[in-house]
Design a protein around this motif. Sequence first.
Motif, short mmCIF file in Angstrom:
data_model
loop_
_atom_site.label_atom_id
_atom_site.label_comp_id
_atom_site.label_asym_id
_atom_site.label_seq_id
_atom_site.Cartn_x
_atom_site.Cartn_y
_atom_site.Cartn_z
N ASP A 138 -4.70 6.01 6.30
CA ASP A 138 -4.39 4.65 6.75
C ASP A 138 -2.95 4.28 6.36
OD1 ASP A 138 -4.88 2.23 8.04
OD2 ASP A 138 -5.63 1.26 6.22
N LEU A 139 -2.02 5.15 6.72
CA LEU A 139 -0.61 4.93 6.40
C LEU A 139 -0.01 3.89 7.34
CD1 LEU A 139 0.24 8.70 6.07
CD2 LEU A 139 0.24 7.05 4.18
N PRO A 140 1.00 3.17 6.89
CA PRO A 140 1.65 2.21 7.79
C PRO A 140 2.30 2.94 8.96
CG PRO A 140 2.90 2.48 5.75
CD PRO A 140 1.60 3.16 5.54
N PRO A 141 2.01 2.56 10.19
CA PRO A 141 2.52 3.30 11.34
C PRO A 141 4.02 3.14 11.52
CG PRO A 141 1.39 1.31 12.06
CD PRO A 141 1.16 1.42 10.59
N SER A 195 6.74 4.10 10.10
CA SER A 195 7.46 3.49 8.97
C SER A 195 8.23 4.47 8.10
CB SER A 195 6.47 2.73 8.09
OG SER A 195 5.47 3.59 7.59
N ALA A 253 3.32 8.44 12.05
CA ALA A 253 3.95 7.96 10.82
C ALA A 253 5.47 7.85 10.93
CB ALA A 253 3.58 8.88 9.66
#
Length: 218
Positions: free
Chosen positions: A110-113, A115, A141
């Motif tokens: 659930d990484l910040p898209p 970014s 990512a």
Amino acid sequence: MTDAAAPPPLDAYRGDPAVRSEWDRRYADREQLWSGRPNGALVAELAGLAVGRVLDVGCGEGADAVWLARAGWDVTALEVSGVALERAAGHARDAGVTVEWVHAGLAEADLPPASFDLVSAQYPALLRTPDGAAERALLAAVAPGGVLLVVHHAGIETHGADTGEFDPADYVWPSMVAALLDDDWEIEVDEQRPRVAPEGGAGAHHAEDVVLRARRLR
């Protein structure tokens, strides 16, 4: 996530427990699995690249993450093995650098898209799925203008299954990532080359790399 001043949040693992157990076992079997030095292809491909925010996929014992942080990058390092993360966090503390540690599988993190200015996957053991979840997570990512760098051992993906537990058909290879790149991407490097191999550590016998470097245009 946490930084180098605290141990990784091993109780907050996101991903397949069987994958975590397998890699914990591999790391626990040896006091040090890898060489402790940054991967040669990473060092070569980052020459002249402006520092920014980087995601180190499958950071292992942290050699790349520590090298990147020393070079001025804002590092987020992802790993499924808690054993490896504990070692990586210790190396970061010894080096006096800060790294954000993520204890998760890539598809589950659930990484910040969009970014990261650099997403680095050096010899990743990413399991293949019908929906291409790992490959798509790598691409998602990368920030516009950012770089995706995927490096792997040449020739492995065309080998048959060995007599042990390893079957190349189960894993993601650079060619699979390249196949997903559309007009939003520019491939800057896609080649096989002699590997700059550190002495010692697992995988040191591999002599050739496949290097894929692509820039996200928008």
